[in-house]
Design a protein around this motif. Structure first.
Motif, PDB file in Angstrom:
ATOM      1  N   MET A   1       0.843  -1.201   0.000  1.00  7.79           N
ATOM      2  CA  MET A   1       0.000   0.000   0.000  1.00  7.79           C
ATOM      3  C   MET A   1       0.876   1.248   0.000  1.00  7.79           C
ATOM      4  O   MET A   1       1.937   1.271   0.634  1.00  7.79           O
ATOM      5  N   ASN A   2       0.430   2.291  -0.685  1.00  9.97           N
ATOM      6  CA  ASN A   2       1.170   3.542  -0.777  1.00  9.97           C
ATOM      7  C   ASN A   2       1.325   4.189   0.601  1.00  9.97           C
ATOM      8  O   ASN A   2       0.337   4.435   1.303  1.00  9.97           O
ATOM      9  N   ASN A   3       2.577   4.471   0.980  1.00 14.62           N
ATOM     10  CA  ASN A   3       2.839   5.055   2.306  1.00 14.62           C
ATOM     11  C   ASN A   3       2.233   6.446   2.475  1.00 14.62           C
ATOM     12  O   ASN A   3       2.055   6.912   3.607  1.00 14.62           O
ATOM     13  N   LYS A   4       1.927   7.117   1.369  1.00 15.63           N
ATOM     14  CA  LYS A   4       1.329   8.452   1.459  1.00 15.63           C
ATOM     15  C   LYS A   4      -0.054   8.410   2.104  1.00 15.63           C
ATOM     16  O   LYS A   4      -0.547   9.426   2.610  1.00 15.63           O
ATOM     17  N   VAL A   5      -0.673   7.235   2.061  1.00 21.49           N
ATOM     18  CA  VAL A   5      -1.988   7.085   2.699  1.00 21.49           C
ATOM     19  C   VAL A   5      -1.888   7.369   4.197  1.00 21.49           C
ATOM     20  O   VAL A   5      -2.825   7.915   4.803  1.00 21.49           O
ATOM     21  N   TYR A   6      -0.753   7.036   4.795  1.00 24.32           N
ATOM     22  CA  TYR A   6      -0.590   7.248   6.231  1.00 24.32           C
ATOM     23  C   TYR A   6      -0.538   8.743   6.575  1.00 24.32           C
ATOM     24  O   TYR A   6      -0.941   9.146   7.667  1.00 24.32           O
ATOM     25  N   ILE A   7      -0.054   9.545   5.642  1.00 26.55           N
ATOM     26  CA  ILE A   7      -0.085  11.007   5.844  1.00 26.55           C
ATOM     27  C   ILE A   7      -1.531  11.473   5.902  1.00 26.55           C
ATOM     28  O   ILE A   7      -1.909  12.290   6.764  1.00 26.55           O
ATOM     29  N   LEU A   8      -2.361  10.944   5.007  1.00 27.24           N
ATOM     30  CA  LEU A   8      -3.784  11.297   4.996  1.00 27.24           C
ATOM     31  C   LEU A   8      -4.473  10.813   6.271  1.00 27.24           C
ATOM     32  O   LEU A   8      -5.363  11.488   6.796  1.00 27.24           O
ATOM     33  N   ALA A   9      -4.052   9.658   6.773  1.00 28.66           N
ATOM     34  CA  ALA A   9      -4.622   9.130   8.022  1.00 28.66           C
ATOM     35  C   ALA A   9      -4.265  10.021   9.201  1.00 28.66           C
ATOM     36  O   ALA A   9      -5.099  10.272  10.083  1.00 28.66           O
ATOM     37  N   ILE A  10      -3.032  10.511   9.227  1.00 25.50           N
ATOM     38  CA  ILE A  10      -2.607  11.414  10.306  1.00 25.50           C
ATOM     39  C   ILE A  10      -3.385  12.717  10.245  1.00 25.50           C
ATOM     40  O   ILE A  10      -3.803  13.270  11.273  1.00 25.50           O
ATOM     41  N   VAL A 120      -3.837   4.261  -4.422  1.00 25.25           N
ATOM     42  CA  VAL A 120      -3.506   2.834  -4.371  1.00 25.25           C
ATOM     43  C   VAL A 120      -4.192   2.090  -5.513  1.00 25.25           C
ATOM     44  O   VAL A 120      -5.106   2.608  -6.161  1.00 25.25           O
ATOM     45  N   LYS A 121      -3.744   0.870  -5.742  1.00 27.04           N
ATOM     46  CA  LYS A 121      -4.383   0.003  -6.734  1.00 27.04           C
ATOM     47  C   LYS A 121      -5.777  -0.382  -6.240  1.00 27.04           C
ATOM     48  O   LYS A 121      -6.040  -0.382  -5.039  1.00 27.04           O
ATOM     49  N   PRO A 122      -6.682  -0.740  -7.172  1.00 27.18           N
ATOM     50  CA  PRO A 122      -8.059  -1.066  -6.778  1.00 27.18           C
ATOM     51  C   PRO A 122      -8.154  -2.120  -5.679  1.00 27.18           C
ATOM     52  O   PRO A 122      -9.016  -2.025  -4.795  1.00 27.18           O
ATOM     53  N   GLU A 123      -7.256  -3.108  -5.705  1.00 28.29           N
ATOM     54  CA  GLU A 123      -7.344  -4.168  -4.701  1.00 28.29           C
ATOM     55  C   GLU A 123      -6.956  -3.711  -3.302  1.00 28.29           C
ATOM     56  O   GLU A 123      -7.166  -4.420  -2.325  1.00 28.29           O
ATOM     57  N   TYR A 124      -6.367  -2.503  -3.193  1.00 26.84           N
ATOM     58  CA  TYR A 124      -5.972  -1.967  -1.889  1.00 26.84           C
ATOM     59  C   TYR A 124      -6.842  -0.798  -1.425  1.00 26.84           C
ATOM     60  O   TYR A 124      -6.575  -0.195  -0.391  1.00 26.84           O
ATOM     61  N   GLN A 125      -7.889  -0.486  -2.183  1.00 23.51           N
ATOM     62  CA  GLN A 125      -8.701   0.686  -1.848  1.00 23.51           C
ATOM     63  C   GLN A 125      -9.407   0.543  -0.511  1.00 23.51           C
ATOM     64  O   GLN A 125      -9.468   1.492   0.280  1.00 23.51           O
ATOM     65  N   GLY A 126      -9.950  -0.639  -0.250  1.00 23.26           N
ATOM     66  CA  GLY A 126     -10.629  -0.850   1.026  1.00 23.26           C
ATOM     67  C   GLY A 126      -9.683  -0.674   2.199  1.00 23.26           C
ATOM     68  O   GLY A 126     -10.019  -0.038   3.201  1.00 23.26           O
ATOM     69  N   ARG A 127      -8.478  -1.203   2.067  1.00 26.28           N
ATOM     70  CA  ARG A 127      -7.490  -1.075   3.129  1.00 26.28           C
ATOM     71  C   ARG A 127      -7.073   0.387   3.316  1.00 26.28           C
ATOM     72  O   ARG A 127      -6.879   0.850   4.445  1.00 26.28           O
ATOM     73  N   ALA A 128      -6.930   1.104   2.190  1.00 27.03           N
ATOM     74  CA  ALA A 128      -6.536   2.513   2.266  1.00 27.03           C
ATOM     75  C   ALA A 128      -7.598   3.345   2.976  1.00 27.03           C
ATOM     76  O   ALA A 128      -7.289   4.170   3.847  1.00 27.03           O
ATOM     77  N   LEU A 129      -8.858   3.125   2.615  1.00 28.29           N
ATOM     78  CA  LEU A 129      -9.945   3.862   3.266  1.00 28.29           C
ATOM     79  C   LEU A 129     -10.040   3.486   4.736  1.00 28.29           C
ATOM     80  O   LEU A 129     -10.280   4.345   5.597  1.00 28.29           O
ATOM     81  N   MET A 177       5.993  15.258  -0.341  1.00 34.04           N
ATOM     82  CA  MET A 177       5.844  13.855  -0.722  1.00 34.04           C
ATOM     83  C   MET A 177       4.682  13.563  -1.676  1.00 34.04           C
ATOM     84  O   MET A 177       4.745  12.592  -2.434  1.00 34.04           O
ATOM     85  N   MET A 178       3.631  14.362  -1.633  1.00 32.50           N
ATOM     86  CA  MET A 178       2.436  14.036  -2.416  1.00 32.50           C
ATOM     87  C   MET A 178       2.587  14.473  -3.872  1.00 32.50           C
ATOM     88  O   MET A 178       3.015  15.596  -4.144  1.00 32.50           O
ATOM     89  N   GLU A 179       2.228  13.575  -4.801  1.00 27.77           N
ATOM     90  CA  GLU A 179       2.276  13.938  -6.209  1.00 27.77           C
ATOM     91  C   GLU A 179       1.011  14.681  -6.615  1.00 27.77           C
ATOM     92  O   GLU A 179       0.002  14.642  -5.915  1.00 27.77           O
ATOM     93  N   ARG A 180       1.092  15.352  -7.753  1.00 27.70           N
ATOM     94  CA  ARG A 180      -0.071  16.065  -8.276  1.00 27.70           C
ATOM     95  C   ARG A 180      -1.098  15.055  -8.778  1.00 27.70           C
ATOM     96  O   ARG A 180      -0.746  14.035  -9.362  1.00 27.70           O
ATOM     97  N   LEU A 181      -2.370  15.348  -8.537  1.00 28.20           N
ATOM     98  CA  LEU A 181      -3.449  14.465  -8.972  1.00 28.20           C
ATOM     99  C   LEU A 181      -4.507  15.281  -9.702  1.00 28.20           C
ATOM    100  O   LEU A 181      -4.995  16.297  -9.180  1.00 28.20           O
ATOM    101  N   ALA A 182      -4.853  14.850 -10.895  1.00 26.78           N
ATOM    102  CA  ALA A 182      -5.884  15.544 -11.658  1.00 26.78           C
ATOM    103  C   ALA A 182      -7.240  15.394 -10.970  1.00 26.78           C
ATOM    104  O   ALA A 182      -7.489  14.382 -10.308  1.00 26.78           O
ATOM    105  N   PRO A 183      -8.104  16.379 -11.087  1.00 26.75           N
ATOM    106  CA  PRO A 183      -9.431  16.281 -10.446  1.00 26.75           C
ATOM    107  C   PRO A 183     -10.256  15.157 -11.058  1.00 26.75           C
ATOM    108  O   PRO A 183     -10.180  14.886 -12.254  1.00 26.75           O
ATOM    109  N   ALA A 184     -11.021  14.499 -10.206  1.00 23.95           N
ATOM    110  CA  ALA A 184     -11.920  13.425 -10.660  1.00 23.95           C
ATOM    111  C   ALA A 184     -13.332  13.980 -10.789  1.00 23.95           C
ATOM    112  O   ALA A 184     -13.667  15.002 -10.173  1.00 23.95           O
TER     113      ALA A 184
END
Length: 389
Positions: A1-10, A120-129, A177-184
């Motif tokens: 899982m992408n470690n950047k998710v932990y920044i969002l969790a904090i 994260v990849k689709p298979e890790y989305q539940g874990r990321a959330l 650390m965070m990369e740019r992300l286009a709007p969804a």
């Protein structure tokens, strides 16, 4: 899982701490500004009202803006709101700073969850959330007790200074650390409101509304309750809150298990019934040995968080085509319930005693129980909103 998710969790941990942290130091705030406990409680109510309204609007307004830029600016605004809180010289100034904090805080929670799923990849989305929401629940275990300790030991301003420092560190980490992300694509507000028209969804949302309102009628004033009824000191109260937080996190796991083991409808109905009995029992529990009171409190705490995953599961099963929208609006409804509960709790204290807050909340819990029963007798939603429109 992408470690950047932990920044969002904090970041979610910090936002979760700010929302309810005043419940632990209401008496300190009231003394500092020479207001009543009930007036201090309005600082929680206003935060929750604005929190419920702001995120859907800001999602719509910023729909076409690059996501990292939006996240950075929202963090900066949240940082400034807490600096303003720390510098507040009047009750009105603190109230205004809470409004600013709620606007940015609500948006940060939504951004954290959506960004976590995209990192994260689709298979890790539940874990990321799940990781992001663990940050929110962890604020009960660590953030709120830590805030109570700092508030009672050093002063209430230092609580907001702590939040500001943590937010500043998160801001730096995101920039580096965070990369740019286009709007969804974002679902228009009109479609979000259309999804609420179904009678089954109205009943489910009312369940959430009454449940949180009933819970916060006591929980928003839990520190005054512990001091008044049990004569506890700040150190013991901090320990009680820590126990409450651990029970809440465990309760979330139990609620998800119960929804899978039985059905979401049955799990919710049983847990709300138990929640009602516990709320009614709490005032009697203060007359029992302290260890028995703690056991009642642990049950109350675990149930308060156990019902949420079951409700979200129920929404997904009832309206799979529009579950994302409905879970988002259900979250907004929950914060309106928090606002109402803390407001009613203040009225009860002003006109009576904090001893009665639990019983007042129990009446609202009955509203939640009635609502979930109505929802189970209503046919399932097939497609409230045509997502291809």
């Amino acid at each position: 899982m992408n470690n950047k998710v932990y920044i969002l969790a904090i970041a979610s941990f910090v936002v979760g701490t700010v929302e309810l942290i005043l419940g632990g130091i209401l008496d300190v705030i009231a003394n500092a500004f020479n207001v009543t406990i009930s007036q201090a409680g309005y600082l929680i109510s206003i935060y929750s009202i604005v929190f419920a309204i702001a995120a859907p609007i800001l999602l719509h307004v910023t729909a076409k803006v690059e996501r990292k830029k939006v996240y950075v600016w929202t963090l900066a605004f949240f940082l400034l709101s807490n600096i303003l809180s720390a510098l507040s010289m009047t009750y009105a100034m603190l109230l205004i700073s809470r409004v600013f904090g709620a606007i940015s805080g609500s948006f940060l929670i939504v951004l954290s969850t959506t960004l976590a799923a995209r990192l994260v990849k689709p298979e890790y989305q539940g874990r990321a959330l799940g990781t992001v929401f663990m940050g929110i629940s962890a604020s009960l275990v660590l953030g709120i007790p830590m805030g109570i300790y700092i508030g009672n030991t050093f002063g209430w301003r230092e609580v907001f200074i702590m939040i500001a420092v943590l937010t500043g560190l998160i801001l730096i980490a995101v920039i580096i650390m965070m990369e740019r992300l286009a709007p969804a694509p974002v679902v228009p507000l009109k479609k979000q409101f259309q999804a609420l028209k179904d009678s089954k969804m109205i009943a489910i949302h009312l369940t959430t509304f009454f449940l949180l309102a009933g819970h916060l009628t006591l929980y928003a004033y839990f520190t005054p309750f512990l001091k008044t009824t049990l004569g506890l000191h700040s150190t013991t109260i901090t320990i009680v809150y820590a126990i409450f937080g651990v029970a809440a996190v465990i309760g979330g796991g139990i609620g998800g298990w119960a929804a899978d083991k039985w059905t979401p409808q049955l799990a919710i109905t049983v847990m709300i019934s138990m929640f009602f009995i516990t709320m009614v029992s709490i005032p009697f529990g203060v007359k029992l040995p302290f260890i028995l009171f703690l056991l009642i409190m642990i049950v109350w705490s675990s149930l308060s968080w156990a019902i949420s995953p079951a409700l979200n599961n129920y929404i997904i099963q009832s309206a799979p085509n529009t579950s994302d929208i409905l879970i988002s609006t259900n979250s907004s409804i929950s914060h309106l319930g928090i606002a109402l509960g803390s407001y009613i709790g203040g009225i009860v204290i002003h006109n009576g005693s904090v001893m009665y807050n639990s019983w007042a909340g129990s009446i609202l819990i009955l509203g939640a129980l009635l609502s979930i029963i109505v929802s189970t007798r209503t046919s399932s939603v097939k497609s409230v909103v045509n997502m291809n429109e």
